[in-house]
Design a protein around this motif. Sequence first.
Motif, PDB file in Angstrom:
ATOM      1  N   LEU A 184       0.828  -1.202   0.000  1.00 19.71           N
ATOM      2  CA  LEU A 184       0.000   0.000   0.000  1.00 19.71           C
ATOM      3  C   LEU A 184       0.865   1.256   0.000  1.00 19.71           C
ATOM      4  CD1 LEU A 184      -2.760  -0.784   2.681  1.00 19.71           C
ATOM      5  CD2 LEU A 184      -2.857  -1.129   0.215  1.00 19.71           C
ATOM      6  N   PRO A 185       0.451   2.298  -0.722  1.00 19.76           N
ATOM      7  CA  PRO A 185       1.150   3.584  -0.614  1.00 19.76           C
ATOM      8  C   PRO A 185       1.050   4.111   0.815  1.00 19.76           C
ATOM      9  CG  PRO A 185      -0.452   3.598  -2.428  1.00 19.76           C
ATOM     10  CD  PRO A 185      -0.694   2.353  -1.658  1.00 19.76           C
ATOM     11  N   ASP A 186       2.049   4.845   1.248  1.00 21.73           N
ATOM     12  CA  ASP A 186       2.065   5.354   2.625  1.00 21.73           C
ATOM     13  C   ASP A 186       0.837   6.182   2.953  1.00 21.73           C
ATOM     14  OD1 ASP A 186       4.461   4.127   3.210  1.00 21.73           O
ATOM     15  OD2 ASP A 186       5.686   5.889   2.744  1.00 21.73           O
ATOM     16  N   PHE A 187       0.422   7.047   2.019  1.00 25.73           N
ATOM     17  CA  PHE A 187      -0.700   7.931   2.328  1.00 25.73           C
ATOM     18  C   PHE A 187      -1.979   7.135   2.570  1.00 25.73           C
ATOM     19  CE2 PHE A 187      -1.561   7.416  -2.204  1.00 25.73           C
ATOM     20  CZ  PHE A 187      -2.945   7.437  -2.273  1.00 25.73           C
ATOM     21  N   LEU A 188      -2.157   6.029   1.843  1.00 25.12           N
ATOM     22  CA  LEU A 188      -3.365   5.224   2.008  1.00 25.12           C
ATOM     23  C   LEU A 188      -3.296   4.397   3.287  1.00 25.12           C
ATOM     24  CD1 LEU A 188      -6.080   4.359   0.895  1.00 25.12           C
ATOM     25  CD2 LEU A 188      -4.901   2.593  -0.451  1.00 25.12           C
ATOM     26  N   PHE A 189      -2.118   3.857   3.587  1.00 25.43           N
ATOM     27  CA  PHE A 189      -1.965   3.098   4.830  1.00 25.43           C
ATOM     28  C   PHE A 189      -2.211   4.004   6.036  1.00 25.43           C
ATOM     29  CE2 PHE A 189       0.584   1.379   8.344  1.00 25.43           C
ATOM     30  CZ  PHE A 189       0.061   0.091   8.409  1.00 25.43           C
ATOM     31  N   ASN A 190      -1.672   5.219   5.997  1.00 22.83           N
ATOM     32  CA  ASN A 190      -1.884   6.161   7.105  1.00 22.83           C
ATOM     33  C   ASN A 190      -3.353   6.568   7.213  1.00 22.83           C
ATOM     34  OD1 ASN A 190       0.854   6.116   7.678  1.00 22.83           O
ATOM     35  ND2 ASN A 190       1.309   7.881   6.396  1.00 22.83           N
ATOM     36  N   LYS A 191      -4.006   6.744   6.072  1.00 17.05           N
ATOM     37  CA  LYS A 191      -5.433   7.081   6.065  1.00 17.05           C
ATOM     38  C   LYS A 191      -6.240   5.964   6.703  1.00 17.05           C
ATOM     39  CE  LYS A 191      -8.836   9.788   4.449  1.00 17.05           C
ATOM     40  NZ  LYS A 191      -8.978  11.233   4.666  1.00 17.05           N
ATOM     41  N   LYS A 192      -5.885   4.738   6.411  1.00 15.03           N
ATOM     42  CA  LYS A 192      -6.549   3.581   7.006  1.00 15.03           C
ATOM     43  C   LYS A 192      -6.334   3.548   8.517  1.00 15.03           C
ATOM     44  CE  LYS A 192      -4.412  -0.313   7.068  1.00 15.03           C
ATOM     45  NZ  LYS A 192      -4.382  -0.717   8.495  1.00 15.03           N
ATOM     46  N   GLU A 193      -5.115   3.797   8.949  1.00 13.59           N
ATOM     47  CA  GLU A 193      -4.806   3.752  10.376  1.00 13.59           C
ATOM     48  C   GLU A 193      -5.552   4.842  11.148  1.00 13.59           C
ATOM     49  OE1 GLU A 193      -2.230   1.373  12.018  1.00 13.59           O
ATOM     50  OE2 GLU A 193      -3.475   0.599  10.392  1.00 13.59           O
ATOM     51  N   GLN A 194      -5.800   5.960  10.505  1.00 11.46           N
ATOM     52  CA  GLN A 194      -6.461   7.093  11.161  1.00 11.46           C
ATOM     53  C   GLN A 194      -7.983   7.052  11.037  1.00 11.46           C
ATOM     54  OE1 GLN A 194      -4.580  10.306   9.079  1.00 11.46           O
ATOM     55  NE2 GLN A 194      -2.532   9.769   9.853  1.00 11.46           N
ATOM     56  N   GLY A 195      -8.506   6.050  10.341  1.00 11.28           N
ATOM     57  CA  GLY A 195      -9.939   5.973  10.099  1.00 11.28           C
ATOM     58  C   GLY A 195     -10.712   5.474  11.298  1.00 11.28           C
ATOM     59  N   THR A 196     -12.044   5.465  11.180  1.00 11.46           N
ATOM     60  CA  THR A 196     -12.924   4.915  12.214  1.00 11.46           C
ATOM     61  C   THR A 196     -12.855   3.395  12.139  1.00 11.46           C
ATOM     62  OG1 THR A 196     -14.406   6.812  12.018  1.00 11.46           O
ATOM     63  CG2 THR A 196     -15.291   4.841  13.066  1.00 11.46           C
ATOM     64  N   GLN A 197     -12.391   2.778  13.215  1.00 12.27           N
ATOM     65  CA  GLN A 197     -12.149   1.341  13.215  1.00 12.27           C
ATOM     66  C   GLN A 197     -13.389   0.587  13.687  1.00 12.27           C
ATOM     67  OE1 GLN A 197      -9.155   0.349  11.971  1.00 12.27           O
ATOM     68  NE2 GLN A 197      -8.527   2.503  11.790  1.00 12.27           N
ATOM     69  N   LEU A 198     -13.944  -0.242  12.803  1.00 16.94           N
ATOM     70  CA  LEU A 198     -15.101  -1.073  13.130  1.00 16.94           C
ATOM     71  C   LEU A 198     -14.627  -2.512  13.306  1.00 16.94           C
ATOM     72  CD1 LEU A 198     -17.639   0.237  10.435  1.00 16.94           C
ATOM     73  CD2 LEU A 198     -17.049   1.240  12.649  1.00 16.94           C
ATOM     74  N   PHE A 199     -15.016  -3.142  14.395  1.00 15.14           N
ATOM     75  CA  PHE A 199     -14.596  -4.518  14.670  1.00 15.14           C
ATOM     76  C   PHE A 199     -15.794  -5.457  14.562  1.00 15.14           C
ATOM     77  CE2 PHE A 199     -10.866  -2.419  15.916  1.00 15.14           C
ATOM     78  CZ  PHE A 199      -9.846  -3.358  15.979  1.00 15.14           C
ATOM     79  N   ILE A 200     -15.743  -6.379  13.604  1.00 19.02           N
ATOM     80  CA  ILE A 200     -16.805  -7.357  13.397  1.00 19.02           C
ATOM     81  C   ILE A 200     -16.548  -8.554  14.316  1.00 19.02           C
ATOM     82  CG2 ILE A 200     -18.053  -8.734  11.706  1.00 19.02           C
ATOM     83  CD1 ILE A 200     -18.022  -5.715  11.103  1.00 19.02           C
ATOM     84  N   ASP A 201     -17.521  -8.888  15.147  1.00 18.63           N
ATOM     85  CA  ASP A 201     -17.370  -9.979  16.113  1.00 18.63           C
ATOM     86  C   ASP A 201     -18.418 -11.045  15.824  1.00 18.63           C
ATOM     87  OD1 ASP A 201     -16.850 -11.615  18.213  1.00 18.63           O
ATOM     88  OD2 ASP A 201     -17.262 -10.156  19.797  1.00 18.63           O
TER      89      ASP A 201
END
Length: 344
Positions: free
Chosen positions: A225-242
Amino acid sequence: MFQDVTLNELSTLRNNGEITLIDVRSPSEYYDATIPGSLNIPVFNNDERAEVGTLYKQVSSEAAKERGLEIFSAKLPGFIKRFSQIDTEKAVFCWRGGMRSETAATVLDLMGIHVYRLQGGIRSYRQWVIQTLDQLEFKPRTYVLNGYTGSGKTTILRQLQKEGYPVLDLEKLANHRGSIFGQIGLEPNNQKKFESLLVQDLLRLQQSPYTLLEGESKRIGKAVLPDFLFNKKEQGTQLFIDLPLNERILNILDEYQPWDHQEQCIEAFRIIKKRIHTPIAKQIESHLENGEFYSAVQLLLEYYYDPLYDRTAEQYLDKITIQANNITEAIKGVKTIVHEIPVR
């Protein structure tokens, strides 16, 4: 006479009406990377390209041209027939906009088939992809689907995409499921292919208020992944499916169809075998060899993937958990969240 066009001019032509892009390079070059959506009608096959290239390097450019013309002349009827069957505007390209695309365009023009030729060939397209990814500031807010292996994250995303939700399906772009077993039954895309597909989706989603994607690692199969996209993912709203363990096991079996890829499953397991407590590892290997896939998956989850995921998930302190009994309920949960949280 055929008409040379720049990449920008070609983009305008595509926006103004239907146009078919045709890659006249060899099948191996086309497979390695092409402009997404292009057809492959090669001037030379793989062996012919190698032969002409060898003549060019070891004898002379004239000898290579003579042999190339001899090879191409023999296949002209079939080549022209394939082009005549395409009822849209056509644009051809090769590697640098050189001899192959020029020869193809000239012959087609003589036969009354009008084509455009891309200046700079696919190399100009590749430079545009790199430059675009390097400069792109991806605007949409990101909702990132996380969860234990088998939680159906990819299935959830693809169903939401079918329903018109803005989804960035990274595993589809990489043609890999993102684990050691991730390429079973698939042929992973290389970095060039991945980036060509990725840039199209990013530009398509750029004006969306939000984007849904999966919580992938930096590398997915052969793609990074490009750095900008990986960082965008890390900073996003994290939803955890259980989801319940049994449901996850069934999801994995449905996704991977291990009974059709038994040897690949065993080979992949042996790569991680040493990371699992020896008695358990022997049990898993035995289950895989005997076709007892439910039991093998259950042990893999309990003794390898779930503990590994627990350690990874500790970094996300601010997360929203969606508890569900199955994928259908999880999809409803995701929809509820993206509609309830105001877009910033």
